[in-house]
Scaffold this motif. Structure first.
Motif, mmCIF file in Angstrom:
data_model
loop_
_atom_site.group_PDB
_atom_site.id
_atom_site.type_symbol
_atom_site.label_atom_id
_atom_site.label_comp_id
_atom_site.label_asym_id
_atom_site.label_seq_id
_atom_site.Cartn_x
_atom_site.Cartn_y
_atom_site.Cartn_z
ATOM 1 N N ASN A 45 16.314 58.088 6.716
ATOM 2 C CA ASN A 45 17.718 57.902 6.365
ATOM 3 C C ASN A 45 17.926 56.510 5.795
ATOM 4 O O ASN A 45 17.235 55.549 6.147
ATOM 5 N N ASP A 46 18.915 56.381 4.885
ATOM 6 C CA ASP A 46 19.191 55.083 4.285
ATOM 7 C C ASP A 46 19.507 54.028 5.340
ATOM 8 O O ASP A 46 19.193 52.856 5.166
ATOM 9 N N LYS A 47 20.122 54.471 6.424
ATOM 10 C CA LYS A 47 20.509 53.514 7.450
ATOM 11 C C LYS A 47 19.291 52.893 8.147
ATOM 12 O O LYS A 47 19.385 51.854 8.803
ATOM 13 N N ASP A 48 18.118 53.543 7.991
ATOM 14 C CA ASP A 48 16.902 53.025 8.607
ATOM 15 C C ASP A 48 16.212 51.972 7.747
ATOM 16 O O ASP A 48 15.250 51.346 8.180
ATOM 17 N N ILE A 49 16.676 51.798 6.498
ATOM 18 C CA ILE A 49 16.045 50.845 5.593
ATOM 19 C C ILE A 49 16.666 49.464 5.808
ATOM 20 O O ILE A 49 17.876 49.303 5.686
ATOM 21 N N PRO A 50 15.855 48.463 6.141
ATOM 22 C CA PRO A 50 16.410 47.122 6.384
ATOM 23 C C PRO A 50 17.128 46.568 5.162
ATOM 24 O O PRO A 50 16.763 46.859 4.028
ATOM 25 N N ASP A 51 18.152 45.790 5.401
ATOM 26 C CA ASP A 51 18.876 45.122 4.327
ATOM 27 C C ASP A 51 18.013 43.978 3.805
ATOM 28 O O ASP A 51 17.640 43.077 4.569
ATOM 29 N N PRO A 52 17.660 43.984 2.504
ATOM 30 C CA PRO A 52 16.797 42.914 1.965
ATOM 31 C C PRO A 52 17.337 41.517 2.230
ATOM 32 O O PRO A 52 16.569 40.564 2.343
ATOM 33 N N LYS A 53 18.662 41.391 2.327
ATOM 34 C CA LYS A 53 19.254 40.068 2.545
ATOM 35 C C LYS A 53 18.861 39.498 3.908
ATOM 36 O O LYS A 53 18.996 38.299 4.147
ATOM 37 N N THR A 54 18.390 40.355 4.812
ATOM 38 C CA THR A 54 18.020 39.896 6.154
ATOM 39 C C THR A 54 16.545 39.495 6.237
ATOM 40 O O THR A 54 16.099 39.009 7.270
ATOM 41 N N PHE A 55 15.807 39.677 5.142
ATOM 42 C CA PHE A 55 14.389 39.329 5.158
ATOM 43 C C PHE A 55 14.216 37.816 5.338
ATOM 44 O O PHE A 55 14.896 37.025 4.697
ATOM 45 N N VAL A 56 13.297 37.455 6.196
ATOM 46 C CA VAL A 56 12.970 36.043 6.395
ATOM 47 C C VAL A 56 11.597 35.803 5.779
ATOM 48 O O VAL A 56 10.592 36.332 6.246
ATOM 49 N N ILE A 57 11.553 35.034 4.696
ATOM 50 C CA ILE A 57 10.306 34.773 3.996
ATOM 51 C C ILE A 57 9.592 33.587 4.645
ATOM 52 O O ILE A 57 10.170 32.500 4.739
ATOM 53 N N PRO A 58 8.367 33.780 5.123
ATOM 54 C CA PRO A 58 7.631 32.649 5.698
ATOM 55 C C PRO A 58 7.493 31.515 4.683
ATOM 56 O O PRO A 58 7.417 31.760 3.475
ATOM 57 N N GLU A 59 7.467 30.310 5.170
ATOM 58 C CA GLU A 59 7.438 29.139 4.290
ATOM 59 C C GLU A 59 6.266 29.179 3.309
ATOM 60 O O GLU A 59 6.410 28.807 2.142
ATOM 61 N N GLU A 60 5.106 29.683 3.768
ATOM 62 C CA GLU A 60 3.930 29.672 2.891
ATOM 63 C C GLU A 60 4.065 30.647 1.718
ATOM 64 O O GLU A 60 3.325 30.570 0.740
ATOM 65 N N TYR A 61 5.041 31.589 1.790
ATOM 66 C CA TYR A 61 5.250 32.550 0.706
ATOM 67 C C TYR A 61 6.555 32.319 -0.054
ATOM 68 O O TYR A 61 6.864 33.038 -0.996
ATOM 69 N N SER A 62 7.323 31.331 0.361
ATOM 70 C CA SER A 62 8.653 31.125 -0.225
ATOM 71 C C SER A 62 8.586 30.810 -1.716
ATOM 72 O O SER A 62 9.433 31.258 -2.493
ATOM 73 N N ASP A 63 7.582 30.053 -2.139
ATOM 74 C CA ASP A 63 7.484 29.713 -3.558
ATOM 75 C C ASP A 63 7.177 30.958 -4.392
ATOM 76 O O ASP A 63 7.703 31.108 -5.499
#
Length: 246
Positions: A45-63
């Protein structure tokens, strides 16, 4: 973290299969019914898909992800990620490129001299079997068909034989030594995300059976289906999803 981010973009789980390493000679196998039962993958269900805005990008991948607009969703977000992957993807040869890459991508974290074998069983269950073993020395790669039961080879998680249209293959792994393809099928066919190390005999046992839900260790489910195992089902879901996004 990258795996979790990619998996979160899946709207459904694909039904797919694997095939024998193309570097080995073809051998007769048990014919598969050309009209096996259709396995319909579950759709979340769509409700099971995380909101991309809530993703936390680890510092080593932020760039790496700095130009991605995480406020976007669905196909808009997929297109941005696909563009990023396309720009940063480095094509390699099937031979020897993938052989060399797997030594790093499938390296056993508990033994750097080994690679992990997809669909392998835990040591307590494999009982010293060379076929279901989970880890093997990197140097014991394919040499002859007679030794496939105790060697590792390359495996397309999403089978080349199924990834095709009426007119052409969607995954094309040219075995010519040092050849690096430039077409989309050639680039996709040597994408290391979709290639894993596997025991040769276990690969043959897998045949062209479709993945299906199950429980426990890897193995056949009836005549037409295969369960990748509790440890490997996440890897199996991730591989074609990553290739699909790119």
């Amino acid at each position: 973290m990258i795996k979790r981010l990619s998996i979160a973009l899946c709207l459904s789980l694909l039904a797919f299969s694997c095939s024998k390493d193309e570097s080995t000679p073809d051998k007769p196998t048990t014919p598969v019914d050309p009209k096996p039962p259709v396995v319909v993958p579950p759709i979340g269900n769509d409700k099971d898909i995380p909101d991309p805005k809530t993703f936390v990008i680890p510092e080593e991948y932020s760039d790496y992800y700095k130009d991605i607009d995480w406020s976007k969703t669905g196909m808009e977000l997929k297109r941005e990620l696909a563009t990023l992957i396309t720009k940063t993807h480095k094509s390699i040869s099937y031979t020897p490129g993938i052989w060399e890459a797997i030594r790093y991508t499938d390296e056993d974290p508990e033994n750097k001299d080994n690679v992990l074998l997809i669909y392998g069983w835990p040591d307590k269950d494999s009982k010293n079997s060379t076929i279901q073993q989970r880890s093997i020395n990197k140097n014991l790669s394919y040499d002859t068909d007679a030794n496939r039961h105790k060697r590792w080879e390359r495996e397309h998680v999403f089978a080349k034989s199924l990834a095709k249209t009426k007119d052409q293959l969607a995954l094309d792994a040219n075995p010519r030594h040092g050849y690096i393809g430039t077409s989309i099928p050639e680039i996709a066919g040597t994408d290391a995300h979709n290639l894993r190390s596997i025991n040769g005999s276990w690969n043959s046992t897998r045949s062209n059976k479709k993945f299906a839900d199950g429980k426990g260790n890897s193995g056949s489910l009836g005549s037409y289906n295969w369960y990748p195992g509790d440890e490997w089902k996440g890897d199996v879901a991730y591989s074609p999803e990553q290739v699909h996004v790119s």
